[in-house]
Design a protein around this motif. Structure first.
Motif, PDB file in Angstrom:
ATOM      1  N   LYS A  71       0.845  -1.197   0.000  1.00 24.53           N
ATOM      2  CA  LYS A  71       0.000   0.000   0.000  1.00 24.53           C
ATOM      3  C   LYS A  71       0.879   1.244   0.000  1.00 24.53           C
ATOM      4  N   ARG A  72       1.913   1.216   0.834  1.00 24.01           N
ATOM      5  CA  ARG A  72       2.828   2.366   0.902  1.00 24.01           C
ATOM      6  C   ARG A  72       3.525   2.594  -0.428  1.00 24.01           C
ATOM      7  N   ILE A  73       3.989   1.500  -1.023  1.00 27.75           N
ATOM      8  CA  ILE A  73       4.723   1.617  -2.285  1.00 27.75           C
ATOM      9  C   ILE A  73       3.820   2.112  -3.404  1.00 27.75           C
ATOM     10  N   LEU A  74       2.635   1.538  -3.522  1.00 29.26           N
ATOM     11  CA  LEU A  74       1.752   1.880  -4.633  1.00 29.26           C
ATOM     12  C   LEU A  74       1.033   3.210  -4.442  1.00 29.26           C
ATOM     13  N   VAL A  75       0.439   3.417  -3.283  1.00 28.36           N
ATOM     14  CA  VAL A  75      -0.322   4.646  -3.049  1.00 28.36           C
ATOM     15  C   VAL A  75       0.605   5.773  -2.597  1.00 28.36           C
ATOM     16  N   GLY A  76       1.553   5.447  -1.741  1.00 29.75           N
ATOM     17  CA  GLY A  76       2.463   6.479  -1.237  1.00 29.75           C
ATOM     18  C   GLY A  76       3.372   7.061  -2.295  1.00 29.75           C
ATOM     19  N   SER A  77       3.633   6.315  -3.360  1.00 31.90           N
ATOM     20  CA  SER A  77       4.499   6.794  -4.434  1.00 31.90           C
ATOM     21  C   SER A  77       3.737   7.530  -5.530  1.00 31.90           C
ATOM     22  N   ALA A  78       2.422   7.489  -5.490  1.00 33.28           N
ATOM     23  CA  ALA A  78       1.613   8.055  -6.567  1.00 33.28           C
ATOM     24  C   ALA A  78       1.738   9.579  -6.617  1.00 33.28           C
ATOM     25  N   ILE A  79       1.895  10.079  -7.833  1.00 36.77           N
ATOM     26  CA  ILE A  79       1.996  11.521  -8.050  1.00 36.77           C
ATOM     27  C   ILE A  79       1.029  11.904  -9.162  1.00 36.77           C
ATOM     28  N   ASP A  80       0.178  12.886  -8.876  1.00 38.40           N
ATOM     29  CA  ASP A  80      -0.755  13.402  -9.875  1.00 38.40           C
ATOM     30  C   ASP A  80      -0.015  14.370 -10.790  1.00 38.40           C
ATOM     31  N   VAL A  81      -0.250  14.232 -12.092  1.00 32.66           N
ATOM     32  CA  VAL A  81       0.367  15.120 -13.082  1.00 32.66           C
ATOM     33  C   VAL A  81      -0.699  15.548 -14.079  1.00 32.66           C
ATOM     34  N   GLU A  82      -0.397  16.598 -14.813  1.00 34.79           N
ATOM     35  CA  GLU A  82      -1.275  17.048 -15.887  1.00 34.79           C
ATOM     36  C   GLU A  82      -0.443  17.262 -17.135  1.00 34.79           C
ATOM     37  N   MET A  83      -1.009  16.882 -18.264  1.00 35.80           N
ATOM     38  CA  MET A  83      -0.320  17.131 -19.527  1.00 35.80           C
ATOM     39  C   MET A  83      -0.282  18.631 -19.763  1.00 35.80           C
ATOM     40  N   ASP A  84       0.850  19.097 -20.280  1.00 36.13           N
ATOM     41  CA  ASP A  84       0.927  20.513 -20.625  1.00 36.13           C
ATOM     42  C   ASP A  84       0.323  20.724 -22.015  1.00 36.13           C
ATOM     43  N   ALA A  85       0.364  21.951 -22.504  1.00 37.68           N
ATOM     44  CA  ALA A  85      -0.266  22.290 -23.781  1.00 37.68           C
ATOM     45  C   ALA A  85       0.327  21.524 -24.957  1.00 37.68           C
ATOM     46  N   THR A  86       1.552  21.046 -24.818  1.00 35.21           N
ATOM     47  CA  THR A  86       2.185  20.301 -25.907  1.00 35.21           C
ATOM     48  C   THR A  86       2.097  18.787 -25.712  1.00 35.21           C
ATOM     49  N   GLY A  87       1.344  18.329 -24.697  1.00 35.42           N
ATOM     50  CA  GLY A  87       1.146  16.907 -24.486  1.00 35.42           C
ATOM     51  C   GLY A  87       2.248  16.221 -23.704  1.00 35.42           C
ATOM     52  N   ARG A  88       3.016  16.997 -22.955  1.00 34.27           N
ATOM     53  CA  ARG A  88       4.095  16.406 -22.148  1.00 34.27           C
ATOM     54  C   ARG A  88       3.659  16.280 -20.698  1.00 34.27           C
ATOM     55  N   VAL A  89       4.249  15.285 -20.013  1.00 33.77           N
ATOM     56  CA  VAL A  89       4.071  15.140 -18.575  1.00 33.77           C
ATOM     57  C   VAL A  89       5.441  15.016 -17.933  1.00 33.77           C
ATOM     58  N   LEU A  90       5.538  15.532 -16.719  1.00 38.20           N
ATOM     59  CA  LEU A  90       6.772  15.445 -15.950  1.00 38.20           C
ATOM     60  C   LEU A  90       6.719  14.201 -15.082  1.00 38.20           C
ATOM     61  N   VAL A  91       7.743  13.369 -15.213  1.00 35.30           N
ATOM     62  CA  VAL A  91       7.875  12.182 -14.364  1.00 35.30           C
ATOM     63  C   VAL A  91       8.825  12.571 -13.237  1.00 35.30           C
ATOM     64  N   ALA A  92       8.329  12.557 -12.014  1.00 36.18           N
ATOM     65  CA  ALA A  92       9.116  12.993 -10.857  1.00 36.18           C
ATOM     66  C   ALA A  92      10.419  12.196 -10.753  1.00 36.18           C
ATOM     67  N   SER A  93      11.449  12.853 -10.282  1.00 33.66           N
ATOM     68  CA  SER A  93      12.767  12.215 -10.193  1.00 33.66           C
ATOM     69  C   SER A  93      12.732  10.962  -9.319  1.00 33.66           C
ATOM     70  N   GLU A  94      11.947  10.975  -8.241  1.00 32.34           N
ATOM     71  CA  GLU A  94      11.847   9.794  -7.367  1.00 32.34           C
ATOM     72  C   GLU A  94      11.302   8.590  -8.133  1.00 32.34           C
ATOM     73  N   LEU A  95      10.321   8.836  -8.977  1.00 33.59           N
ATOM     74  CA  LEU A  95       9.748   7.752  -9.766  1.00 33.59           C
ATOM     75  C   LEU A  95      10.699   7.307 -10.874  1.00 33.59           C
ATOM     76  N   ARG A  96      11.378   8.259 -11.499  1.00 36.49           N
ATOM     77  CA  ARG A  96      12.364   7.890 -12.531  1.00 36.49           C
ATOM     78  C   ARG A  96      13.454   7.012 -11.928  1.00 36.49           C
ATOM     79  N   GLU A  97      13.916   7.367 -10.740  1.00 40.77           N
ATOM     80  CA  GLU A  97      14.950   6.570 -10.074  1.00 40.77           C
ATOM     81  C   GLU A  97      14.431   5.189  -9.714  1.00 40.77           C
ATOM     82  N   ALA A  98      13.211   5.103  -9.199  1.00 41.48           N
ATOM     83  CA  ALA A  98      12.637   3.814  -8.795  1.00 41.48           C
ATOM     84  C   ALA A  98      12.537   2.857  -9.982  1.00 41.48           C
ATOM     85  N   ALA A  99      12.208   3.386 -11.159  1.00 48.36           N
ATOM     86  CA  ALA A  99      12.053   2.552 -12.351  1.00 48.36           C
ATOM     87  C   ALA A  99      13.332   2.517 -13.192  1.00 48.36           C
ATOM     88  N   LYS A 100      14.384   3.146 -12.700  1.00 52.17           N
ATOM     89  CA  LYS A 100      15.664   3.188 -13.417  1.00 52.17           C
ATOM     90  C   LYS A 100      15.486   3.721 -14.843  1.00 52.17           C
TER      91      LYS A 100
END
Length: 143
Positions: A71-100
């Motif tokens: 629960k901690r890993i799945l819900v605690g790591s969740a980050i809400d994002v919104e696509m910008d006007a060009t269709g991009r989303v920012l992947v948080a550094s913590e998540l990028r590191e977790a998924a290498k």
């Protein structure tokens, strides 16, 4: 709404990725560009349209106390994002590191959500799965 297929993507220096055009219109139209990104036990990230995330989150939160770390890993790591006007989303550094995640990534449509993989990690996992042979669950499946 059913997401499927694989897309090769590049993360920019800030950790942003462009949502493929074939999915962008649906995400913008049906979900107002609102997504949630979280970890996946398989080593990738899961990217949900917000309403799908809310359904998934409720299932996770109903897991027994013995699964509290998940629960901690799945819900605690969740980050809400919104696509910008060009269709991009920012992947948080913590998540990028977790998924290498490196610059080269793959986005796989998995029905109601996406999996975001580091390209090399996905290719290793796919090769291992193919080398291991077909699992019993698929042996009676007609292709």
């Amino acid at each position: 709404m059913l997401f499927q297929g694989v897309s090769s993507l590049s993360l920019d220096a800030k950790g942003r990725l462009s949502v493929p055009t074939r999915h962008r219109d649906v995400i913008t139209g049906q979900f107002e560009g609102r997504l949630t990104i979280t970890r996946n036990p398989d080593g990738c990230l899961m990217v949900f349209p917000r309403p799908e995330w809310e359904k998934y989150r409720e299932k996770v939160l109903q897991l027994p106390e013995s699964a509290k770390w998940w629960k901690r890993i799945l819900v605690g790591s969740a980050i809400d994002v919104e696509m910008d006007a060009t269709g991009r989303v920012l992947v948080a550094s913590e998540l990028r590191e977790a998924a290498k995640l490196t610059k080269e990534a793959l986005l796989l449509g998995m029905g109601s959500y996406f999996e975001l993989w580091d390209k090399a990690s996905y290719e290793e996992g796919e090769a291992a799965a193919m080398a291991g042979g077909m699992p019993d669950a698929l042996k009676d499946f007609t292709f």
